[in-house]
Enzyme design. Structure first.
Site, PDB file in Angstrom:
ATOM      1  CB  THR A 101      -0.915   0.035   1.241  1.00 33.65           C
ATOM      2  OG1 THR A 101      -1.692  -1.163   1.286  1.00 33.65           O
ATOM      3  CG2 THR A 101      -1.841   1.246   1.174  1.00 33.65           C
TER       4      THR A 101
ATOM      5  CE  LYS B 168      -5.040  -1.355   1.324  1.00 31.36           C
ATOM      6  NZ  LYS B 168      -6.016  -2.165   2.068  1.00 31.36           N
TER       7      LYS B 168
ATOM      8  CE  LYS C 164       1.573   2.128   4.895  1.00 29.61           C
ATOM      9  NZ  LYS C 164       0.981   1.186   3.932  1.00 29.61           N
TER      10      LYS C 164
HETATM   11  N1  LIG Z   1      -1.495  -6.435   7.551  1.00 32.75           N
HETATM   12  C1  LIG Z   1      -2.607  -6.128   6.870  1.00 32.75           C
HETATM   13  O1  LIG Z   1      -3.738  -6.412   7.336  1.00 32.75           O
HETATM   14  C2  LIG Z   1      -2.538  -5.460   5.534  1.00 32.75           C
HETATM   15  C3  LIG Z   1      -1.440  -4.752   5.122  1.00 32.75           C
HETATM   16  N2  LIG Z   1      -1.448  -4.130   3.910  1.00 32.75           N
HETATM   17  C4  LIG Z   1      -0.286  -3.378   3.446  1.00 32.75           C
HETATM   18  O2  LIG Z   1       0.658  -4.338   3.016  1.00 32.75           O
HETATM   19  C5  LIG Z   1       1.987  -3.901   3.275  1.00 32.75           C
HETATM   20  C6  LIG Z   1       2.694  -4.923   4.161  1.00 32.75           C
HETATM   21  O3  LIG Z   1       1.952  -5.064   5.324  1.00 32.75           O
HETATM   22  P1  LIG Z   1       2.310  -6.146   6.451  1.00 32.75           P
HETATM   23  O4  LIG Z   1       2.751  -7.408   5.825  1.00 32.75           O
HETATM   24  O5  LIG Z   1       1.182  -6.133   7.393  1.00 32.75           O
HETATM   25  O6  LIG Z   1       3.553  -5.431   7.118  1.00 32.75           O
HETATM   26  P2  LIG Z   1       4.773  -6.008   7.962  1.00 32.75           P
HETATM   27  O7  LIG Z   1       5.223  -4.855   8.769  1.00 32.75           O
HETATM   28  O8  LIG Z   1       4.408  -7.275   8.638  1.00 32.75           O
HETATM   29  O9  LIG Z   1       5.855  -6.356   6.834  1.00 32.75           O
HETATM   30  C7  LIG Z   1       6.553  -5.341   6.174  1.00 32.75           C
HETATM   31  C8  LIG Z   1       7.550  -5.930   5.221  1.00 32.75           C
HETATM   32  O10 LIG Z   1       8.323  -4.847   4.658  1.00 32.75           O
HETATM   33  C9  LIG Z   1       9.709  -5.129   4.876  1.00 32.75           C
HETATM   34  N3  LIG Z   1      10.461  -3.882   5.005  1.00 32.75           N
HETATM   35  C10 LIG Z   1      10.182  -2.830   5.818  1.00 32.75           C
HETATM   36  N4  LIG Z   1      11.101  -1.848   5.636  1.00 32.75           N
HETATM   37  C11 LIG Z   1      11.990  -2.313   4.712  1.00 32.75           C
HETATM   38  C12 LIG Z   1      13.148  -1.766   4.092  1.00 32.75           C
HETATM   39  N5  LIG Z   1      13.583  -0.539   4.406  1.00 32.75           N
HETATM   40  N6  LIG Z   1      13.794  -2.504   3.196  1.00 32.75           N
HETATM   41  C13 LIG Z   1      13.336  -3.758   2.866  1.00 32.75           C
HETATM   42  N7  LIG Z   1      12.254  -4.334   3.395  1.00 32.75           N
HETATM   43  C14 LIG Z   1      11.575  -3.615   4.310  1.00 32.75           C
HETATM   44  C15 LIG Z   1       9.750  -5.953   6.133  1.00 32.75           C
HETATM   45  O11 LIG Z   1      10.978  -6.618   6.224  1.00 32.75           O
HETATM   46  P3  LIG Z   1      11.537  -7.133   7.646  1.00 32.75           P
HETATM   47  O12 LIG Z   1      10.895  -8.454   7.876  1.00 32.75           O
HETATM   48  O13 LIG Z   1      13.004  -7.194   7.462  1.00 32.75           O
HETATM   49  O14 LIG Z   1      11.118  -6.102   8.674  1.00 32.75           O
HETATM   50  C16 LIG Z   1       8.556  -6.886   5.873  1.00 32.75           C
HETATM   51  O15 LIG Z   1       8.891  -7.881   4.958  1.00 32.75           O
HETATM   52  C17 LIG Z   1       1.837  -2.517   3.895  1.00 32.75           C
HETATM   53  O16 LIG Z   1       1.952  -1.559   2.885  1.00 32.75           O
HETATM   54  C18 LIG Z   1       0.426  -2.539   4.467  1.00 32.75           C
HETATM   55  O17 LIG Z   1      -0.122  -1.240   4.571  1.00 32.75           O
HETATM   56  C19 LIG Z   1      -2.499  -4.239   3.046  1.00 32.75           C
HETATM   57  C20 LIG Z   1      -3.597  -4.958   3.390  1.00 32.75           C
HETATM   58  C21 LIG Z   1      -3.719  -5.594   4.688  1.00 32.75           C
HETATM   59  O1  LIG Z   2      -5.068  -2.574   4.622  1.00 33.41           O
HETATM   60  C1  LIG Z   2      -5.652  -3.246   5.443  1.00 33.41           C
HETATM   61  C2  LIG Z   2      -6.788  -4.067   5.149  1.00 33.41           C
HETATM   62  O2  LIG Z   2      -7.323  -4.724   6.073  1.00 33.41           O
HETATM   63  O3  LIG Z   2      -7.207  -4.105   3.989  1.00 33.41           O
END
Ligand SMILES: NC(=O)C1=CN([C@@H]2O[C@H](COP(=O)(O)OP(=O)(O)OC[C@H]3O[C@@H](n4cnc5c(N)ncnc54)[C@H](OP(=O)(O)O)[C@@H]3O)[C@@H](O)[C@H]2O)C=CC1
Ligand SMILES: O=CC(=O)O
Length: 324
Positions: free
Chosen positions: A128, A203, A271
């Site tokens: 996102t 989104k 965010k």
């Molecule tokens: N959780 C949810 O319900 C939902 C989330 N989203 C969106 O999806 C995306 C991911 O969410 P989610 O999986 O929950 O988040 P997490 O925080 O669990 O995962 C984030 C990921 O990004 C990586 N990351 C963060 N910073 C860096 C960097 N500087 N360089 C490389 N890798 C990096 C992390 O790596 P590392 O493991 O090393 O920290 C990890 O793999 C977000 O944009 C969120 O808004 C969308 C729908 C639903």
């Molecule tokens: O981005 C979060 C979700 O639940 O969709």
């Protein structure tokens, strides 16, 4: 015009899916044949990649924190040491990163995916982010001759595990058709919304509604308790009426117990509100409810709740009450 295609497709491990199936549809959709890369194995990325592996895809993974690759490797995934290596060894690479900064870094930075891209390859960013970020990533990817699709998802940890996400895609329509069967493994529906940026915009609009709803729900839970009602009864009453939402029924009971097991991290919801406010400002629209909600998520972050589920925003309201 935007199109919606509903599929009974992805149900993760419950569906036997062939990544080399060769059936095709008039839109050019068919089974995917080739190698799939997956960058970013957080709450969402890990189950999405697992579903692809369980469906029989040849998946190569990378994550900044290497140890998070291990469960995927146990399922049969391969590993490459950088996004560039994943992109160069795969036909299509998905990325599920935290925020605009990380999405840009992984796609366009040193050893980023763009460095491994070439004509014939595709990059699908499911993080996102805002439209400007998505366009920047798209520019880097397409400058290599590869194709770019943005495909943020609606749906949280459980829908990701169950292969029931909703994909909001935009960009290269041929790539959309090419990866359709992969999206159907990970999701229950997909929208193609036009040029790059439209998926990101959609989104953010969806998530700004969700973030405000959660604040309103939190205020209701606290008020009901304060006037001597049982908040569990409020959850039940809401679930039976016109404002019923799975989110309230799912999270309400644990919120009443002040438990916030993380499905959607609060820092990501804040965010999204920040990015939605910028989107609204770009077209001079006032979104005062979202602005107020955003302030509350910021307070929650300052209370150390960034990594809790976003339903922990109720704690920011409680803190306000206590400071009276
Ligand atoms: N959780 C949810 O319900 C939902 C989330 N989203 C969106 O999806 C995306 C991911 O969410 P989610 O999986 O929950 O988040 P997490 O925080 O669990 O995962 C984030 C990921 O990004 C990586 N990351 C963060 N910073 C860096 C960097 N500087 N360089 C490389 N890798 C990096 C992390 O790596 P590392 O493991 O090393 O920290 C990890 O793999 C977000 O944009 C969120 O808004 C969308 C729908 C639903
Ligand atoms: O981005 C979060 C979700 O639940 O969709």
């Amino acid at each position: 015009a935007p199109t919606l295609r509903l599929r009974g497709g992805g149900r993760g491990a419950r569906l036997v899916f062939s990544c080399s199936a060769s059936s095709s549809s008039p839109s050019g959709e068919g089974g995917f044949s080739g190698k799939v890369g997956f960058l970013g194995l957080g709450i969402m990325g890990a189950p999405m990649a697992s579903n692809l592996i369980n469906a029989g895809c040849d998946v190569t993974v990378w994550n900044r924190t290497r140890s998070k690759c291990d469960p995927l490797l146990s399922l049969g995934a391969k590993y490459e040491p950088s996004p560039a290596n994943v992109a160069s060894s795969c036909d299509v690479t998905f990325a599920m990163l935290a925020d605009p900064e990380s999405a840009v870094e992984v796609a366009c930075g040193a050893n980023g995916a763009a460095q491994g891209m070439a004509p014939g390859k595709g990059y699908v960013d499911v993080s996102t982010v805002d439209a400007a970020t998505s366009k920047l990533i798209g520019k880097h990817i397409t400058s290599t001759g590869a194709s770019f699709l943005e495909a943020p998802v609606s749906g949280s940890k459980k829908p990701a595990e169950d292969g029931l996400l909703i994909f909001l895609t935009a960009g290269d329509e041929s790539l959309y058709n090419r990866v359709a069967s992969l999206l159907d493994v990970m999701g229950k529906s997909r929208f193609f919304l036009g040029d790059v940026g439209k998926g990101a915009d959609m989104k953010l609009v969806v998530n700004m509604v969700m973030g405000s709803m959660m604040v309103s729900f939190s205020e209701g839970l606290l008020l009901s308790e304060k006037v001597g009602l049982d908040p569990n009864t409020l959850v039940e009453v809401i679930s039976q009426g016109a404002i019923s939402a799975p989110m309230f029924s799912l999270k309400g009971p644990s919120m009443v117990k002040a438990a916030y097991p993380t499905a959607f991290p609060l820092k990501h919801q804040q965010k999204d509100l920040r990015l939605a406010l910028a989107l609204a400002e770009s077209v001079s629209q006032s979104i005062p409810t979202v602005a107020a909600a955003n302030e509350l998520y910021k307070v929650a972050k300052s209370l150390g709740l960034a990594d809790q589920d976003f339903s922990a925003v109720i704690e920011a309201l409680k803190a306000k009450e206590q400071s009276k």
